[in-house]
Design a protein around this motif. Structure first.
Motif, PDB file in Angstrom:
ATOM      1  N   CYS A  39       1.048   4.557  17.574  1.00  0.00           N
ATOM      2  CA  CYS A  39       1.602   5.393  18.657  1.00  0.00           C
ATOM      3  C   CYS A  39       3.117   5.550  18.525  1.00  0.00           C
ATOM      4  N   LEU A  40       3.528   6.031  17.376  1.00  0.00           N
ATOM      5  CA  LEU A  40       4.961   6.221  17.130  1.00  0.00           C
ATOM      6  C   LEU A  40       5.226   7.692  16.823  1.00  0.00           C
ATOM      7  N   PRO A  41       6.493   8.116  16.830  1.00  0.00           N
ATOM      8  CA  PRO A  41       6.788   9.498  16.458  1.00  0.00           C
ATOM      9  C   PRO A  41       6.237   9.800  15.069  1.00  0.00           C
ATOM     10  N   PRO A  42       5.807  11.021  14.770  1.00  0.00           N
ATOM     11  CA  PRO A  42       5.898  12.217  15.620  1.00  0.00           C
ATOM     12  C   PRO A  42       4.760  12.368  16.626  1.00  0.00           C
ATOM     13  N   ALA A  69      -0.623   8.365   9.141  1.00  0.00           N
ATOM     14  CA  ALA A  69      -1.778   7.697   9.762  1.00  0.00           C
ATOM     15  C   ALA A  69      -1.330   6.407  10.436  1.00  0.00           C
ATOM     16  N   GLU A  70      -0.436   5.697   9.767  1.00  0.00           N
ATOM     17  CA  GLU A  70       0.081   4.456  10.366  1.00  0.00           C
ATOM     18  C   GLU A  70       0.853   4.747  11.646  1.00  0.00           C
ATOM     19  N   ARG A  71       1.636   5.808  11.623  1.00  0.00           N
ATOM     20  CA  ARG A  71       2.398   6.174  12.821  1.00  0.00           C
ATOM     21  C   ARG A  71       1.448   6.510  13.976  1.00  0.00           C
ATOM     22  N   GLU A  72       0.379   7.214  13.667  1.00  0.00           N
ATOM     23  CA  GLU A  72      -0.565   7.603  14.712  1.00  0.00           C
ATOM     24  C   GLU A  72      -1.224   6.377  15.318  1.00  0.00           C
ATOM     25  N   GLN A  73      -1.641   5.477  14.424  1.00  0.00           N
ATOM     26  CA  GLN A  73      -2.255   4.215  14.850  1.00  0.00           C
ATOM     27  C   GLN A  73      -1.349   3.439  15.779  1.00  0.00           C
ATOM     28  N   PRO A  93       0.800  -1.239   0.000  1.00  0.00           N
ATOM     29  CA  PRO A  93       0.000   0.000   0.000  1.00  0.00           C
ATOM     30  C   PRO A  93       0.827   1.281   0.000  1.00  0.00           C
ATOM     31  N   LEU A  94       1.914   1.325   0.766  1.00  0.00           N
ATOM     32  CA  LEU A  94       2.699   2.563   0.797  1.00  0.00           C
ATOM     33  C   LEU A  94       3.404   2.797  -0.531  1.00  0.00           C
TER      34      LEU A  94
END
Length: 762
Positions: free
Chosen positions: A655-658, A649-653, A630-631
């Motif tokens: 719980c990763l930086p930023p 969006a993946e990072r937010e899901q 997908p990316l």
DNA sequence: CCGATAAGTAGG
DNA sequence: CTACTTATCGGA
């Protein structure tokens, strides 16, 4: 009257400056001067950070400053403030931070003044002579003579870079009165090239105006009118993210804003990645700005470094182009900061004092109330997030600046089940033929140097692995005909000759598994025997100056096919390349490092940007076994911005930086238990600290776990990750814990480090 | 008992 | 980090 207290930064594990008494004779001492102080029973150079009224270390044992070295501060108050902030933020001893910031000469206590540098030129008599007047065997003399014929005058530093052993030759020629020398300024003295006629397109001008107008009151008035700008100049902090596609002319935009600042009498600091700083770049800046530009990078010797530092501090030069450590340079009157290729990893120091020059630069701009511009075609997700949160103003350049140049079309080549020869698919080969037949150049990108990443025994499956690291050794071929070569570990540089027999079963037959650039070159040369192939990687550019030599060959059309690693991807402009092939990018898709995809995307676009920079349209083919990733598909079909939205969006899901802040503790030791136990006791201490603080800030712990490469250079490596939504919570915890860490008995047996905002987990 | 070596610790 | 102090071991 009570004696004043000098707060002095000295080398050693001290998070804060040490207290010394300031004797009467030193009353003129100011922060930013160097001092000789007693330490143990010797005398060392320290940096005076502050002069205070009283000491917290109120003790009769307080020693006195011996002597003040400088009669004026070698660091400005602004630089000192930045050093102090960096020491707190990165939890790094203040002496180490100072060490990273000061040139060696100044650290050793040498005078900060620059004596004139000697310049050499041909005398009147010498100008009447020609090369033929010098003996054929006087090689050095001939070199020196013709260099001076070409350049007119050259100073010692320039001669050192160009020639070897020129001093003896200069002496001989000077005795004949053919040469003369005179003292001159330390920064090279030469004329600028003519100022190029240059008009910015609408987007470029808008970007320049946005930055300039942010610094003036009454922004409705015309930004281009420098008299009005000067009248209303009101410096303030503001941050910009300048996102411009490759070839959109970011440099012209930088030059536009630098020019405006220099006209206001202000200084400008421009940071560039390690390899991005070339003499051509400096010449281009000087020609455009018609002012002296100083450089600060790893290729300089100590006196040149010292010179650049001095010129900037005394406001004799307005523009400094530098790599990472230039962020600490002491400007007399800084008005603007620019960070080119802000996503580049070389801004983060990866050993010792692990600072990010980009982040420190932003902090510096904030402290000094000036604007900062982050430029990139492929901004880091952190910066895009900051732009989204309105912390940075987002500026775009969406058009290629050169007339008629268009962005190349990216295409995924699904190589599943396709017939692959030596890593290259049939379709890539055919497309190469097409482009070569049209008389164009082709660039193949493979981010793996050497012949093959694995050497395996055909009989028993034994693989050549590094004795000191958990890694296979890469096979490098020196003689294809006789099948000779050597094995090298790319993690510790250990080299051995290729064994003639398998150490495990004495078989004579080896298989070379996988592709490196050497092998790709061999393959391509056998397919296109009438074409000239040029390989550009760390192995072919080991010698000084060979990078520019090879890239010049490539640009001037002395090669048809270019093969290279990422060093080929950055900054070089090959106008005749119309096809770029990415041979293998699949490692970037499924890595343990959550930043791998971001890096893959940045690299893909950077490499792709090499195609179609001239008038001819470009084509980019990306070989992959995962055309549905997908990316990858969003990058190829919709571009970097859509990719970034998805990746964020993946990072937010996850719980990763930023969205979260991280601090990574690394520990390594010859005995794995020592390193592991150190981190376990550290974790226990930190958890205990967290309870004591009890502010309801939750800091999460991950680990201790072994590093992705457990063993490296004979040491076993582990890490402990701390993560929190609140940066303050992390820092409070570290502040309380850090004195205890140093007292831990294991801390001395173990090599350990704190990495605030880690970028790589290797 | 002495001297060499390892471990421990403060440094202003 | 490094020089200086203190603890520990083994040989005479």
């Amino acid at each position: 009257m009570k004696q004043k207290i000098a707060k002095v930064a000295v080398p050693g594990p001290f998070l804060f400056p040490l207290d010394y008494l300031l004797p009467e004779v030193c009353v003129d001492a100011q922060a930013g001067m160097r001092v000789w102080v007693p330490f143990r029973n010797k005398k060392i150079v320290g940096l005076l950070m502050d002069v205070g009224e009283q000491s917290d270390y109120d003790d009769s044992k307080t020693k006195s400053v011996l002597e003040v070295i400088d009669d004026e501060a070698i660091l400005t108050a602004d630089s000192l403030k930045l050093l102090q902030w960096a020491s707190h933020y990165y939890h790094e001893p203040i002496g180490e931070v100072v060490q990273a910031a000061l040139p060696k000469r100044l650290r050793a206590g040498e005078a900060a003044q620059i004596e004139g540098v000697t310049y050499w030129q041909l005398s009147e008599l010498g100008q009447q002579k020609s090369l033929d007047d010098i003996a054929k065997n006087a090689l050095r003399q001939r070199e020196l003579f013709s260099a001076l014929q070409v350049h007119g005058k050259l100073n010692e530093n320039q001669l050192n870079h160009r020639l070897q052993n020129w001093r003896a030759a200069a002496k001989t020629l000077a005795q004949k009165n053919w040469l003369e020398s005179y003292p001159g300024p330390c920064l090279l003295e030469s004329d600028y090239a003519a100022k190029p006629e240059h008009t910015l397109n609408e987007q470029q001008q808008a970007a320049v105006d946005a930055v300039v107008q942010s610094q003036i009151d009454n922004p409705s008035k015309q930004a281009g009118n420098m008299a009005l700008v000067a009248q209303n100049y009101a410096p303030r902090f503001s941050a910009f993210l300048l996102q411009g596609i490759t070839g959109s002319g970011k440099t012209e935009v930088y030059l536009g804003m630098i020019d405006a600042m220099v006209k206001l009498g202000k200084q400008v600091l421009v940071l560039v990645p390690e390899i991005g700083l070339t003499p051509q770049m400096i010449q281009r800046f000087e020609a455009y700005l018609q002012t002296r530009v100083a450089a600060l990078h790893s290729g300089l010797n100590e006196s040149e470094r010292h010179c650049a530092w001095h010129m900037v501090r005394t406001n004799q030069v307005k523009v400094l182009l530098g790599t990472r450590s230039a962020v600490f340079a002491p400007f007399a009157d800084l008005g603007l900061c620019i960070i080119d290729e802000e996503h580049d990893l070389s801004y983060k120091q990866q050993d010792g004092f692990r600072y990010s020059a980009r982040d420190l630069m932003i902090q510096r701009a904030r402290q000094q109330n000036i604007p900062v511009v982050l430029g990139s075609a492929t901004p880091s997700l952190e910066s895009l997030y900051n732009a989204k949160m309105q912390r940075y103003q987002h500026l775009y350049l969406t058009q290629r600046a050169a007339q008629g140049a268009k962005l190349p079309q990216l295409k995924l080549l699904d190589i599943r089940g396709e017939s692959i020869q030596e890593g290259v698919s049939q379709s890539l080969k055919l497309t190469m033929q097409k482009h070569l037949a049209a008389g164009n150049q082709v660039l193949l990108f493979l981010n793996r140097r050497g012949f093959s990443p694995v050497l395996m025994c055909h009989e028993c499956g034994w693989q050549a692995s590094c004795p000191s690291c958990d890694a296979n050794m890469t096979y490098h071929q020196t003689d294809a005909l006789n099948d000779l070569g050597y094995l090298q570990c790319h993690h510790c540089d250990e080299q051995i000759v290729k064994p003639s027999l398998c150490p495990s079963c004495q078989s004579e037959e080896f298989v070379k598994v996988g592709q490196g650039t050497e092998r790709l070159q061999e393959t391509i040369e056998s397919w296109f025997s009438d074409k000239r192939v040029l390989r550009i990687d760390r192995d072919t550019t080991r010698l000084k100056g060979s990078i520019s030599e090879l890239t010049e060959q490539a640009k001037s059309g002395q090669a048809d096919i270019l093969i290279g690693t990422q060093m080929l991807a950055k900054g070089h402009d090959f106008p005749n390349v119309t096809l770029v092939g990415l041979v293998d990018i699949d490692q970037g898709l499924f890595s343990a490092d959550y930043r791998a995809a971001e890096r893959m995307a940045q690299l893909v676009l950077q490499v792709a940007g090499r195609a179609g920079r001239g008038a001819k349209a470009g084509e980019v083919l990306i070989q992959t076994h995962h055309p549905d990733h997908p990316l990858l598909t969003s990058l190829v079909q919709h571009g970097y911005d859509r990719f970034a939205v998805k990746a964020l969006a993946e990072r937010e899901q996850a719980c990763l930086p930023p969205y979260q802040y991280q601090v990574l503790f690394r520990a390594e030791a010859h005995n794995p238990d020592d390193a592991m136990h150190f981190l376990y006791s550290l974790k226990a201490g930190l958890e205990n600290t967290a309870q004591q603080l009890d502010r309801g800030d939750d800091v999460e712990f991950w680990g201790p776990v072994s590093a992705p490469m457990l063993k490296r250079q004979g040491r076993f490596r582990f890490q402990l990750m701390l993560q929190a939504t609140n940066r303050g919570a992390l820092h409070r915890m570290l502040n309380v814990m850090q004195p205890h860490i140093l007292k831990s008995p294991l801390a001395r047996k173990v090599r350990w480090s704190i990495d605030v905002d880690p970028q790589e987990m290797y």
